[in-house]
Design a protein around this motif. Structure first.
Motif, PDB file in Angstrom:
ATOM      1  N   GLY A  54      77.087 -43.036  52.109  1.00 39.08           N
ATOM      2  CA  GLY A  54      76.593 -44.376  51.817  1.00 39.08           C
ATOM      3  C   GLY A  54      75.551 -44.796  52.840  1.00 39.08           C
ATOM      4  O   GLY A  54      74.768 -43.993  53.309  1.00 39.08           O
ATOM      5  N   VAL A  55      75.600 -46.067  53.190  1.00 37.52           N
ATOM      6  CA  VAL A  55      74.586 -46.637  54.071  1.00 37.52           C
ATOM      7  C   VAL A  55      75.206 -47.098  55.388  1.00 37.52           C
ATOM      8  O   VAL A  55      76.420 -47.151  55.529  1.00 37.52           O
ATOM      9  CB  VAL A  55      73.887 -47.836  53.392  1.00 37.52           C
ATOM     10  CG1 VAL A  55      73.140 -47.387  52.155  1.00 37.52           C
ATOM     11  CG2 VAL A  55      74.890 -48.913  53.044  1.00 37.52           C
ATOM     12  N   GLU A  56      74.322 -47.437  56.324  1.00 39.60           N
ATOM     13  CA  GLU A  56      74.771 -48.004  57.591  1.00 39.60           C
ATOM     14  C   GLU A  56      75.501 -49.314  57.316  1.00 39.60           C
ATOM     15  O   GLU A  56      75.008 -50.162  56.577  1.00 39.60           O
ATOM     16  CB  GLU A  56      73.588 -48.304  58.496  1.00 39.60           C
ATOM     17  CG  GLU A  56      72.841 -47.099  58.960  1.00 39.60           C
ATOM     18  CD  GLU A  56      71.667 -47.478  59.846  1.00 39.60           C
ATOM     19  OE1 GLU A  56      71.728 -48.528  60.508  1.00 39.60           O
ATOM     20  OE2 GLU A  56      70.698 -46.730  59.864  1.00 39.60           O
ATOM     21  N   SER A  57      76.668 -49.470  57.920  1.00 36.44           N
ATOM     22  CA  SER A  57      77.424 -50.702  57.742  1.00 36.44           C
ATOM     23  C   SER A  57      78.369 -50.865  58.920  1.00 36.44           C
ATOM     24  O   SER A  57      78.602 -49.932  59.688  1.00 36.44           O
ATOM     25  CB  SER A  57      78.217 -50.659  56.433  1.00 36.44           C
ATOM     26  OG  SER A  57      79.205 -49.645  56.494  1.00 36.44           O
ATOM     27  N   PHE A  58      78.932 -52.060  59.035  1.00 33.53           N
ATOM     28  CA  PHE A  58      79.909 -52.276  60.092  1.00 33.53           C
ATOM     29  C   PHE A  58      81.130 -51.405  59.874  1.00 33.53           C
ATOM     30  O   PHE A  58      81.714 -50.892  60.810  1.00 33.53           O
ATOM     31  CB  PHE A  58      80.324 -53.751  60.173  1.00 33.53           C
ATOM     32  CG  PHE A  58      81.352 -53.986  61.227  1.00 33.53           C
ATOM     33  CD1 PHE A  58      80.998 -53.998  62.565  1.00 33.53           C
ATOM     34  CD2 PHE A  58      82.677 -54.148  60.901  1.00 33.53           C
ATOM     35  CE1 PHE A  58      81.948 -54.186  63.560  1.00 33.53           C
ATOM     36  CE2 PHE A  58      83.639 -54.349  61.872  1.00 33.53           C
ATOM     37  CZ  PHE A  58      83.266 -54.368  63.205  1.00 33.53           C
TER      38      PHE A  58
END
Length: 64
Positions: A54-58
Motif C-alpha cells: 500500500g502507501v505510506e501511512s501512520f
C-alpha cells in the motif's frame, strides 16, 4: 567551524519509506508495486526493513 554530532544510545533513529515498484518485482507474473519501510538506529547502526503493501501511512510506520 566543525560541530560533531555524537549519537547517544537509544536516542536517535532514522526512518524512511522507499518506492520499490521500479525494481520490477513480480509474483506469479503480476507486478508487485510495494513500499519498503527502513529504520536505522543511529548509534549502533542496526537496521530493520519491512515490506509495506500500500502507501505510506501512520499504520505502516507504527507496524514497522
Amino acid at each position: 567551524m566543525f560541530f560533531p554530532e555524537g549519537a547517544k544510545p537509544g536516542v536517535r533513529g532514522l526512518s524512511d519509506f522507499t518506492d520499490m515498484s521500479k525494481l520490477g518485482v513480480t509474483i506469479g507474473g503480476a507486478p508487485f508495486g510495494c513500499q519498503l519501510y527502513h529504520f536505522v538506529q543511529a548509534f549502533s547502526r542496526r537496521e530493520y526493513a519491512n515490506v509495506v503493501e500500500g502507501v505510506e501511512s501512520f499504520e505502516a510506520l507504527a507496524t514497522g
